[in-house]
Design an enzyme around this catalytic site. Structure first.
Site, PDB file in Angstrom:
ATOM      1  N   SER A 133      10.736  20.007  17.952  1.00  0.00           N
ATOM      2  CA  SER A 133      10.332  20.572  19.247  1.00  0.00           C
ATOM      3  C   SER A 133       9.778  19.491  20.166  1.00  0.00           C
ATOM      4  O   SER A 133       8.867  18.741  19.778  1.00  0.00           O
ATOM      5  CB  SER A 133       9.231  21.621  19.053  1.00  0.00           C
ATOM      6  N   HIS A 152      14.481  22.836  22.637  1.00  0.00           N
ATOM      7  CA  HIS A 152      15.619  22.564  21.738  1.00  0.00           C
ATOM      8  C   HIS A 152      16.899  22.760  22.557  1.00  0.00           C
ATOM      9  O   HIS A 152      17.359  23.890  22.755  1.00  0.00           O
ATOM     10  CB  HIS A 152      15.598  23.497  20.517  1.00  0.00           C
ATOM     11  N   HIS A 172      15.693  27.854  13.680  1.00  0.00           N
ATOM     12  CA  HIS A 172      14.533  28.267  12.886  1.00  0.00           C
ATOM     13  C   HIS A 172      14.755  29.676  12.368  1.00  0.00           C
ATOM     14  O   HIS A 172      15.426  30.489  13.015  1.00  0.00           O
ATOM     15  CB  HIS A 172      13.263  28.263  13.758  1.00  0.00           C
ATOM     16  N   TYR A 219      12.752  32.123  12.460  1.00  0.00           N
ATOM     17  CA  TYR A 219      12.229  33.165  13.350  1.00  0.00           C
ATOM     18  C   TYR A 219      13.162  33.500  14.509  1.00  0.00           C
ATOM     19  O   TYR A 219      12.948  34.474  15.228  1.00  0.00           O
ATOM     20  CB  TYR A 219      10.835  32.781  13.883  1.00  0.00           C
ATOM     21  N   ALA A 238       7.558  19.111  14.878  1.00  0.00           N
ATOM     22  CA  ALA A 238       6.203  19.225  15.417  1.00  0.00           C
ATOM     23  C   ALA A 238       5.410  20.074  14.434  1.00  0.00           C
ATOM     24  O   ALA A 238       5.932  21.052  13.910  1.00  0.00           O
ATOM     25  CB  ALA A 238       6.257  19.921  16.776  1.00  0.00           C
ATOM     26  N   SER A 256       9.799  24.620  10.067  1.00  0.00           N
ATOM     27  CA  SER A 256      11.187  24.128   9.945  1.00  0.00           C
ATOM     28  C   SER A 256      11.298  23.095   8.821  1.00  0.00           C
ATOM     29  O   SER A 256      10.477  23.052   7.911  1.00  0.00           O
ATOM     30  CB  SER A 256      11.605  23.475  11.271  1.00  0.00           C
TER      31      SER A 256
HETATM   32  O1  LIG Z   1      11.537  22.452  15.264  1.00  0.00           O
HETATM   33  P1  LIG Z   1      10.078  22.192  15.030  1.00  0.00           P
HETATM   34  O2  LIG Z   1       9.659  22.399  13.633  1.00  0.00           O
HETATM   35  O3  LIG Z   1       9.647  20.845  15.560  1.00  0.00           O
HETATM   36  O4  LIG Z   1       9.308  23.287  15.912  1.00  0.00           O
HETATM   37  C1  LIG Z   1       7.922  23.594  15.785  1.00  0.00           C
HETATM   38  C2  LIG Z   1       7.772  24.911  15.057  1.00  0.00           C
HETATM   39  C3  LIG Z   1       8.076  25.911  16.146  1.00  0.00           C
HETATM   40  O5  LIG Z   1       9.454  26.033  16.324  1.00  0.00           O
HETATM   41  C4  LIG Z   1       7.488  25.272  17.375  1.00  0.00           C
HETATM   42  C5  LIG Z   1       6.086  25.755  17.631  1.00  0.00           C
HETATM   43  O6  LIG Z   1       5.546  25.154  18.770  1.00  0.00           O
HETATM   44  O7  LIG Z   1       7.433  23.850  17.095  1.00  0.00           O
HETATM   45  N1  GUN Z   2       3.315  26.877  11.934  1.00  0.00           N
HETATM   46  C1  GUN Z   2       2.996  25.978  12.855  1.00  0.00           C
HETATM   47  N2  GUN Z   2       3.977  25.300  13.458  1.00  0.00           N
HETATM   48  C2  GUN Z   2       3.631  24.389  14.384  1.00  0.00           C
HETATM   49  N3  GUN Z   2       4.395  23.575  15.104  1.00  0.00           N
HETATM   50  C3  GUN Z   2       3.590  22.833  15.888  1.00  0.00           C
HETATM   51  N4  GUN Z   2       2.307  23.156  15.660  1.00  0.00           N
HETATM   52  C4  GUN Z   2       2.318  24.113  14.722  1.00  0.00           C
HETATM   53  C5  GUN Z   2       1.285  24.857  14.059  1.00  0.00           C
HETATM   54  O1  GUN Z   2       0.096  24.693  14.308  1.00  0.00           O
HETATM   55  N5  GUN Z   2       1.683  25.766  13.142  1.00  0.00           N
END
Ligand SMILES: O=P(O)(O)O[C@@H]1C[C@H](O)[C@@H](CO)O1
Ligand code: GUN
Length: 298
Positions: free
Chosen positions: A42, A73, A95, A97, A125, A229
């Site tokens: 992200s 994304h 993801h 979700y 992230a 993820s």
């Molecule tokens: O694709 P990632 O894992 O970087 O995304 C993170 C998890 C959620 O999709 C989103 C939450 O802000 O960021």
């Molecule tokens: N589950 C989860 N995913 C994240 N992605 C970025 N920050 C977070 C967090 O605090 N919790």
């Protein structure tokens, strides 16, 4: 978020032949044979922009590919070179979700394999659980806690096709130790020592962020960071024999205290991604230029 059609949602898994058809469709349209596959977390889509000689495919045009529905994304598969090394980069991942099956969100790993990729570099992230971590830290993954997997939602559930891998793959070596070492060396050379960490990533289904009690539990169980993820992709990438490197950008601190006024939110996640974009690009580029690959790898 884009609405998914009923048909898109209904499809759970793809056969070896369907994955091969997708990979062949892509290979017909580029001269590049990527050995490295990169996944942007992200707010980290800028990683794909560092590739040169780019050939870009929108996910909506790729046969069998799901569509990105999350802000941050973009939904593009980018082929290109990094200092002369052929790479393929997912500018946007899928993801659980979003409503796709776990087999579908990990389909790109099988496509990577069939494109000839040997090393996968995943970014995400994540919320920092480890009290020593600060926002902006980069955590190299040494292990994971797979909560959906422990509850039976593993991407390898269902018939196993031996052409991808064995029925019962080992995960104690999921994260390549040489690549972790390389990240540490490169990080030191780039002067990133102050914000480069290594730790355990825990994955939950999302999309809600964690409660305070959940964060405390994850911390007690040994997790340093929490996200939504990567782990599913790691399981499928290892199943089909690719080497895996993964890192988390700590975009926010997980809330562990009932007196805290902090609230996790996606905007902060994307903002932190932008702030560390340059360092992430330099770390990944330097690592890619030092990766060694076996040309006879199958
Ligand atoms: O694709 P990632 O894992 O970087 O995304 C993170 C998890 C959620 O999709 C989103 C939450 O802000 O960021
Ligand atoms: N589950 C989860 N995913 C994240 N992605 C970025 N920050 C977070 C967090 O605090 N919790």
């Amino acid at each position: 978020m884009r609405r998914l059609s009923a048909a898109e949602r209904a499809r759970i898994r793809y056969t070896y032949e369907e994955c091969k058809a997708t990979a062949d469709w892509l290979l017909k349209q580029t001269d590049l044979c990527p050995l490295v596959g990169i996944v942007c977390g992200s707010g980290m889509g800028g990683l794909a922009d560092m590739l040169k000689d780019r050939v870009v495919f929108n996910y909506k045009d790729i046969p069998n590919f799901p569509q990105s529905t999350v802000h941050g994304h973009a939904g593009r598969l980018v082929f290109g070179t990094l200092k002369g090394r052929a790479c393929v980069c997912m500018q946007g991942r899928f993801h659980l979700y979003e409503g796709y099956s776990i087999q579908k969100i990990t389909l790109p790993m099988r496509i990577f394999k069939l494109l000839g990729v040997q090393t996968v570099m995943l970014t995400n992230a994540a919320g920092g659980l480890n009290q020593d971590y600060k926002v902006g830290d980069i955590m190299v993954l040494k292990d994971h806690l797979n909560f959906p997997g422990l509850a039976g939602n593993n991407p390898l559930v269902g018939p196993n096709d031996e052409r991808f891998g064995v029925r019962f793959p080992c995960m104690s070596d999921a994260y390549d130790r040489e690549l972790q070492q390389l990240a540490a060396e490169v990080g030191q050379e780039l002067g990133f020592g102050d914000f480069l960490r290594e730790g355990v990533y825990s994955v939950l289904g999302g999309p809600s962020f964690e409660t305070i009690a959940e964060c405390r539990m994850l911390s007690i169980l040994g997790a340093d960071a929490v996200g939504m993820s990567t782990v599913h992709e790691v399981v499928v990438a290892r199943h089909c024999g690719m080497r895996v490197f993964a890192l988390s950008l700590i975009t926010n601190r997980a809330v562990m205290d009932y007196d805290s006024a902090e609230r996790a939110n996606h905007e902060e996640v994307l903002e932190t991604g932008k702030l560390r974009a340059e360092q992430l690009e330099r770390l990944i580029t330097a690592m890619v230029t030092r990766l060694e690959h076996n040309n006879n790898y199958v």
